[in-house]
Design an enzyme around this catalytic site. Structure first.
Site, PDB file in Angstrom:
ATOM      1  N   VAL A 192      12.811  50.721 -51.312  1.00 28.31           N
ATOM      2  CA  VAL A 192      12.667  50.520 -49.785  1.00 28.31           C
ATOM      3  C   VAL A 192      13.872  49.757 -49.265  1.00 28.31           C
ATOM      4  CG1 VAL A 192      11.164  49.319 -48.238  1.00 28.31           C
ATOM      5  CG2 VAL A 192      10.227  50.675 -50.084  1.00 28.31           C
ATOM      6  N   HIS A 234      -1.187  50.772 -63.021  1.00 27.39           N
ATOM      7  CA  HIS A 234      -1.446  52.355 -63.118  1.00 27.39           C
ATOM      8  C   HIS A 234      -0.786  52.975 -64.141  1.00 27.39           C
ATOM      9  CE1 HIS A 234      -0.946  56.341 -61.991  1.00 27.39           C
ATOM     10  NE2 HIS A 234       0.306  56.277 -61.365  1.00 27.39           N
ATOM     11  N   TYR A 248      -2.185  63.357 -62.264  1.00 26.54           N
ATOM     12  CA  TYR A 248      -1.107  64.041 -61.747  1.00 26.54           C
ATOM     13  C   TYR A 248      -0.009  64.403 -62.876  1.00 26.54           C
ATOM     14  CZ  TYR A 248       1.455  59.588 -61.255  1.00 26.54           C
ATOM     15  OH  TYR A 248       2.122  58.459 -61.573  1.00 26.54           O
ATOM     16  N   ASP A 265      -4.826  50.894 -24.155  1.00 22.48           N
ATOM     17  CA  ASP A 265      -5.358  50.688 -22.465  1.00 22.48           C
ATOM     18  C   ASP A 265      -6.248  49.640 -22.329  1.00 22.48           C
ATOM     19  OD1 ASP A 265      -7.258  51.810 -24.377  1.00 22.48           O
ATOM     20  OD2 ASP A 265      -8.234  53.121 -22.717  1.00 22.48           O
ATOM     21  N   THR A 285      -9.258  47.145 -19.935  1.00 19.78           N
ATOM     22  CA  THR A 285      -9.975  47.007 -18.646  1.00 19.78           C
ATOM     23  C   THR A 285      -9.910  45.530 -18.357  1.00 19.78           C
ATOM     24  OG1 THR A 285     -11.341  48.884 -19.329  1.00 19.78           O
ATOM     25  CG2 THR A 285     -12.225  47.575 -17.664  1.00 19.78           C
ATOM     26  N   GLY A 340     -10.670  43.586 -21.581  1.00 20.24           N
ATOM     27  CA  GLY A 340     -11.218  44.816 -23.045  1.00 20.24           C
ATOM     28  C   GLY A 340     -10.125  45.517 -23.648  1.00 20.24           C
ATOM     29  N   LEU A 392     -22.772  43.879 -19.978  1.00 17.66           N
ATOM     30  CA  LEU A 392     -23.295  42.559 -19.867  1.00 17.66           C
ATOM     31  C   LEU A 392     -22.741  41.647 -21.003  1.00 17.66           C
ATOM     32  CD1 LEU A 392     -26.884  43.526 -18.941  1.00 17.66           C
ATOM     33  CD2 LEU A 392     -25.114  42.815 -17.175  1.00 17.66           C
TER      34      LEU A 392
HETATM   35  P1  FAD Z   1      10.185  47.599 -55.821  1.00 17.83           P
HETATM   36  O1  FAD Z   1      10.933  48.662 -56.253  1.00 17.83           O
HETATM   37  O2  FAD Z   1       9.167  46.668 -56.769  1.00 17.83           O
HETATM   38  O3  FAD Z   1      11.357  46.523 -55.306  1.00 17.83           O
HETATM   39  C1  FAD Z   1      11.169  45.063 -54.965  1.00 17.83           C
HETATM   40  C2  FAD Z   1      12.292  44.595 -55.438  1.00 17.83           C
HETATM   41  O4  FAD Z   1      12.219  43.222 -54.970  1.00 17.83           O
HETATM   42  C3  FAD Z   1      12.328  44.230 -56.844  1.00 17.83           C
HETATM   43  O5  FAD Z   1      13.498  44.707 -57.288  1.00 17.83           O
HETATM   44  C4  FAD Z   1      12.303  42.672 -57.053  1.00 17.83           C
HETATM   45  O6  FAD Z   1      13.220  42.424 -58.055  1.00 17.83           O
HETATM   46  C5  FAD Z   1      12.840  42.285 -55.738  1.00 17.83           C
HETATM   47  N1  FAD Z   1      12.210  40.883 -55.461  1.00 17.83           N
HETATM   48  C6  FAD Z   1      10.929  40.553 -55.481  1.00 17.83           C
HETATM   49  N2  FAD Z   1      10.922  39.236 -55.200  1.00 17.83           N
HETATM   50  C7  FAD Z   1      11.805  38.713 -54.910  1.00 17.83           C
HETATM   51  C8  FAD Z   1      12.630  37.687 -54.644  1.00 17.83           C
HETATM   52  N3  FAD Z   1      11.804  36.149 -54.531  1.00 17.83           N
HETATM   53  N4  FAD Z   1      13.782  37.477 -54.609  1.00 17.83           N
HETATM   54  C9  FAD Z   1      14.588  38.470 -54.831  1.00 17.83           C
HETATM   55  N5  FAD Z   1      14.297  39.650 -55.142  1.00 17.83           N
HETATM   56  C10 FAD Z   1      12.819  39.901 -55.250  1.00 17.83           C
HETATM   57  N6  FAD Z   1       5.305  56.415 -55.875  1.00 17.83           N
HETATM   58  C11 FAD Z   1       5.521  57.685 -55.385  1.00 17.83           C
HETATM   59  O7  FAD Z   1       5.602  58.064 -54.324  1.00 17.83           O
HETATM   60  N7  FAD Z   1       5.318  58.718 -56.345  1.00 17.83           N
HETATM   61  C12 FAD Z   1       5.182  58.447 -57.675  1.00 17.83           C
HETATM   62  O8  FAD Z   1       4.881  59.566 -58.428  1.00 17.83           O
HETATM   63  C13 FAD Z   1       4.836  57.257 -58.019  1.00 17.83           C
HETATM   64  N8  FAD Z   1       4.635  56.900 -59.345  1.00 17.83           N
HETATM   65  C14 FAD Z   1       4.520  55.749 -59.660  1.00 17.83           C
HETATM   66  C15 FAD Z   1       4.066  55.694 -61.038  1.00 17.83           C
HETATM   67  C16 FAD Z   1       4.007  54.317 -61.556  1.00 17.83           C
HETATM   68  C17 FAD Z   1       3.695  54.132 -63.031  1.00 17.83           C
HETATM   69  C18 FAD Z   1       4.109  53.315 -60.617  1.00 17.83           C
HETATM   70  C19 FAD Z   1       3.945  51.837 -61.008  1.00 17.83           C
HETATM   71  C20 FAD Z   1       4.441  53.355 -59.412  1.00 17.83           C
HETATM   72  C21 FAD Z   1       4.291  54.606 -58.730  1.00 17.83           C
HETATM   73  N9  FAD Z   1       4.858  55.006 -57.633  1.00 17.83           N
HETATM   74  C22 FAD Z   1       5.103  56.020 -56.982  1.00 17.83           C
HETATM   75  C23 FAD Z   1       4.825  53.828 -56.436  1.00 17.83           C
HETATM   76  C24 FAD Z   1       6.342  53.411 -56.479  1.00 17.83           C
HETATM   77  O9  FAD Z   1       6.823  53.174 -57.563  1.00 17.83           O
HETATM   78  C25 FAD Z   1       6.367  52.066 -55.511  1.00 17.83           C
HETATM   79  O10 FAD Z   1       5.568  52.086 -54.326  1.00 17.83           O
HETATM   80  C26 FAD Z   1       7.675  51.916 -55.055  1.00 17.83           C
HETATM   81  O11 FAD Z   1       8.653  51.972 -55.885  1.00 17.83           O
HETATM   82  C27 FAD Z   1       7.959  50.487 -54.311  1.00 17.83           C
HETATM   83  O12 FAD Z   1       9.119  50.404 -53.825  1.00 17.83           O
HETATM   84  P2  FAD Z   1       9.737  49.070 -53.504  1.00 17.83           P
HETATM   85  O13 FAD Z   1      11.283  49.136 -53.022  1.00 17.83           O
HETATM   86  O14 FAD Z   1       8.978  48.383 -52.535  1.00 17.83           O
HETATM   87  O15 FAD Z   1       9.416  47.998 -54.316  1.00 17.83           O
END
Ligand code: FAD
Length: 783
Positions: A12, A217, A246, A523, A525, A537, A619
């Site tokens: 992300v 998971h 899956y 929207d 009211t 509302g 009311l």
């Molecule tokens: P992350 O990848 O967790 O990144 C967050 C980052 O923030 C980390 O690198 C961490 O080090 C950093 N961070 C946190 N706190 C701090 C801090 N205080 N200071 C500095 N850095 C910090 N999703 C799918 O769409 N398809 C799939 O097939 C799928 N399979 C999955 C299978 C497994 C086994 C798992 C566990 C997850 C799966 N997911 C899947 C879900 C997916 O992996 C996550 O939803 C996604 O990777 C989240 O991405 P992110 O960047 O939000 O979080």
């Protein structure tokens, strides 16, 4: 150019760095506590399956963009996605999912068992009843996707700094000014938490409840199966939702993800690594189901597995948006790989342009009511969401626990009348009353299909008819109510909304909140109670946050929902009823007026309006007087044949009258004119969004349809076809008990004639109708 700090270099954070720098916000610093990209969190070990189909339009849009973008960047394998059915219920549900994909513009088709077996030769053909194939689905490569996007962002000026754990967010007044790590400080005008499942820890630093729960998971690598790696790599990714499983391939082995085990939540602050040791006993039932489906696995066996951690939320949706009270602090959390690029695009639009293109109300960080932020609630609901992640859920199906949480003062009376309750935002809301089972009107309700019969009773029809013929009490308490007051209140509301509120105290006005792009944010009211006090509302917490955020110092915006209550007293006998028990209420006052009065001993604010298109009043009184108000109306109403009526009747009556429901029929993606709400826009005044609105053009229209077959009551989100092509989708639908018309509203190109709605794989004929279907001359409402 504002200085932006992103916390988290998972998928992300990387996608957002790319989207922000691509829009000219090039001063971006991405910090991560880990030592590399997508190294510390969930993205590091996600197998990257991308199934695009979702009941929610915006989620499907996020996924579509992810597929497009990652394909273009060379980090997506478009091998297709296959969802299978081994029971008749799931087979029927696949037709519904196919409908969603069609509604939201994703190409897909239903396939028979033979084609399923051809696509995926390892499956036991005998078990398969059918499948749903989405050729555009496939495998993202999460770490590569992170790297490619980070590199693009880097080329535009972003920098990535590793080994930096953010421990504090620095603020000045109500603004963010930077973050502090264990060793450094990084000044910033905008901070976005992309910390994934560590979100609650970051939230705590700024006094923000982040309602997500990290959960384990299970993911397993099998031993090699007896098939070539090339053949396996061509097989579509596979979902067997009845067994919560899956599958994908890894070389000659398969990867299996399981949601069938017990929920294994962990507190965000206790996370030390994103992989926990494999708990074999939790995988046993899943393994049995996997071997049953794919017999070759018996020989391959399990090679290794792990319990991977990622975020779950109470409603299964992401958490996106800005801190309601700390400017410049944003959140993009609880996001899957599947939605990562789409979410990042929407977030970048929001941050850079002030408004995302997509309607994000169902992902908005600020959508929750206070009760939905209670840690116990968040934990229980998120665990339940884990359990239900692949379940087949009816659109009306309520949560079962924790309940009841919020009840109106009429709750006891409603129970006595045998109310059937559904739940929304924590509120118990009667859908019908068993006490009404004996009403003579019951016979006039036509039979309906099985799916539409769930969470429904023919009593709803009887209640609707009684509302039009006599009089009914509707509990309107759960609708959001705000009080906007202060010397600047009028000026403020005039600037924020589209209609003219500069009327005498006692006037009520239907008006709209637009966003900066001229889309309908809500929207409202609004009743002017006195010179400086307005009762509003509204639709939910987002309205409260939006108004509070824009309010100047001399305007107070207060949520008065709790502590007050409301009965909609509607029907032709409402006037006679009230006349007998109130000397202070002027029953001759016209439509869209407000007055303070007493109904026997109960002080009320009475608004002469109705969401069901009948004569009557809303009311309002304080919660302590609620039961007394109910009893007073109930007693006096006996000789007029009063009943209590529920949401089932309400929905049908409102659609007969053509009243839109914000969030379902209309969202920020629509302008007032195409939504049929142009009457609430005054061109002779200034308001937020006006300029953008004047520039907008439109080719679509919220269209009222009637369905030929009265038994085919659709539920919403079904695709609509014109001359064989999908052209739109249904928003709200209900059988109109008093008009005898089967009604559906749909977004369609302007000017279409006869259409077909696809419902469980069948085409149902429908045609546009003149609206409103009921009382177009407003005779009933005006009395
Ligand atoms: P992350 O990848 O967790 O990144 C967050 C980052 O923030 C980390 O690198 C961490 O080090 C950093 N961070 C946190 N706190 C701090 C801090 N205080 N200071 C500095 N850095 C910090 N999703 C799918 O769409 N398809 C799939 O097939 C799928 N399979 C999955 C299978 C497994 C086994 C798992 C566990 C997850 C799966 N997911 C899947 C879900 C997916 O992996 C996550 O939803 C996604 O990777 C989240 O991405 P992110 O960047 O939000 O979080």
């Amino acid at each position: 150019v504002p200085r932006v700090v992103l916390v988290g270099a998972g998928i992300v954070g990387c996608a957002l760095a790319d989207e922000l720098t691509g829009r000219g916000f090039t001063d971006v610093t991405v910090l991560d506590q880990a030592q590399g990209l997508a190294a510390g969190g969930s993205s590091s070990h996600a197998p990257g399956l991308v199934f695009q189909t979702n009941s929610c339009r915006s989620m499907t849009s996020f996924a579509r963009y992810t597929v497009e973008k990652y394909t273009a960047l060379g980090c997506f394998d478009q091998i297709g996605g296959l969802e299978i059915a081994t029971s008749p219920e799931r087979l029927a549900d696949l037709t519904r999912r196919h409908g969603w994909a069609t509604s939201w513009g994703v190409e897909s088709r239903l396939v028979g068992p033979d084609e399923v077996a051809e696509l995926h030769p390892l499956l036991d053909r005998e078990l398969i009843l059918g499948g749903f194939l989405i050729p555009g689905d496939g495998l993202a490569k999460p770490v590569v996707a992170a790297e490619v996007q980070a590199q693009r962002a880097g080329e535009r000026g972003a920098r990535f700094v590793f080994g930096q754990k953010v421990v504090a967010v620095e603020t000045a007044g109500d603004r963010v000014i930077g973050v502090r790590t264990e060793t450094d400080t990084f000044p910033a005008d905008i901070v976005v938490s992309c910390a994934g499942m560590w979100g609650p820890v970051l939230g705590e630093m700024v006094g923000l409840s982040i309602p997500l729960v990290p959960m384990a998971h299970q993911y397993v690598f099998t031993g090699d199966v007896n098939a070539s790696a090339e053949a396996l790599a061509r097989q579509p990714i596979l979902r067997h939702q009845e067994a919560d499983l899956y599958f994908r391939s890894h070389g000659q082995a398969l990867g299996i993800g399981a949601y069938g085990h017990r929920p294994m939540p962990i507190a965000a602050r206790d996370i030390t690594g994103s992989e926990l040791p494999f708990t074999k006993e939790d995988f046993e039932a899943s393994w049995e189901s996997a071997v049953e489906l794919i017999p070759a696995l018996a020989e391959a066996g399990v090679d290794r597995g792990f319990n991977g951690l990622f975020s779950f939320t109470s409603d299964g949706m992401p958490l996106l948006g800005e801190h309601p009270r700390l400017q410049g602090f944003w959140v993009a959390e609880a996001v899957w790989i599947t939605h990562s690029a789409g979410v990042a695009k929407a977030m970048a639009e929001w941050i850079v342009d002030g408004q995302p293109e997509l309607d994000l109300h169902s992902s908005d960080l600020n959508r929750f009511e206070q009760v939905q932020l209670a840690p116990d609630y968040v934990l229980e609901r998120s665990c339940q969401n884990f359990v239900e992640v692949y379940d087949l859920l009816h659109p009306l199906q309520p949560m079962e626990s924790p309940r009841p949480i919020r009840t109106s003062p009429f709750y006891g009376r409603q129970q006595e009348l045998g109310a059937f309750f559904l739940e929304a935002s924590g509120w118990e809301r009667p859908h019908w009353y068993e006490a009404n089972a004996g009403l003579p009107e019951v016979a006039e309700v036509p039979e309906r299909n099985e799916w539409a019969s769930r969470y429904w009773s023919p009593i709803c029809g009887a209640e609707a008819l009684v509302t039009r013929r006599r009089v009914a009490l509707f509990d309107m308490t759960p609708l959001k109510r705000l009080e906007v007051s202060g010397p600047g209140a009028l000026e403020f509301l005039q600037r924020m909304t589209t209609n003219n509120l500069n009327r005498k105290p006692g006037a009520v006005v239907y008006t709209l909140l637009l966003d900066e792009q001229g889309g309908v944010r809500s929207d409202l009211t609004i009743a002017r109670l006195d010179a400086n006090t307005f009762q509003v509302g509204a639709n939910g917490n987002l309205d409260l946050e939006w108004l509070a955020k824009h309010a100047p110092n001399d305007v107070y915006v207060k949520d008065i929902t709790a502590g007050t209550c409301c009965i909609g007293l509607w029907g032709p006998k409402a006037r006679d009823l009230l006349n007998e028990i109130s000397h202070t209420l002027d029953v001759q006052k016209g439509y869209f007026t407000a007055q303070k009065a007493f109904i026997k001993n109960v002080p009320v604010t009475a608004l002469r309006l109705s969401y069901v298109g009948e004569f009557g009043w809303e009311l309002y009184t304080t919660a302590d007087m609620g039961a007394k108000l109910w009893d007073t109306l109930w007693e006096a109403g006996q000789k007029h044949g009063v009943i209590a009526a529920g949401r089932g009747a309400f929905n049908s009556l409102r659609l007969e009258k053509g009243y839109r429901s914000w969030g379902t029929d209309v969202t920020t993606e629509h302008d007032p004119f195409e939504a049929g709400l142009g009457f609430a826009v005054r061109k002779d005044k200034e308001f937020l969004g006006k300029e953008a609105l004047e520039r907008r053009t439109s080719t679509k229209k919220l269209t009222c349809l009637t369905i030929d077959d009265p038994r085919q009551v659709v539920m919403g989100s079904e695709p609509v076809f014109h001359q064989g092509e999908p052209v739109g989708y249904v928003t709200s639908a209900a059988y109109g008990y008093t008009t005898g018309l089967n009604i559906a509203y749909a977004w369609l190109p302007a000017g279409v004639d006869e259409v077909e709605i696809e419902y469980f794989g069948q085409k149902v004929k429908a045609r546009p109708a003149q609206e409103p279907l009921f009382d177009p001359e407003m005779k009933r409402l005006r009395g």
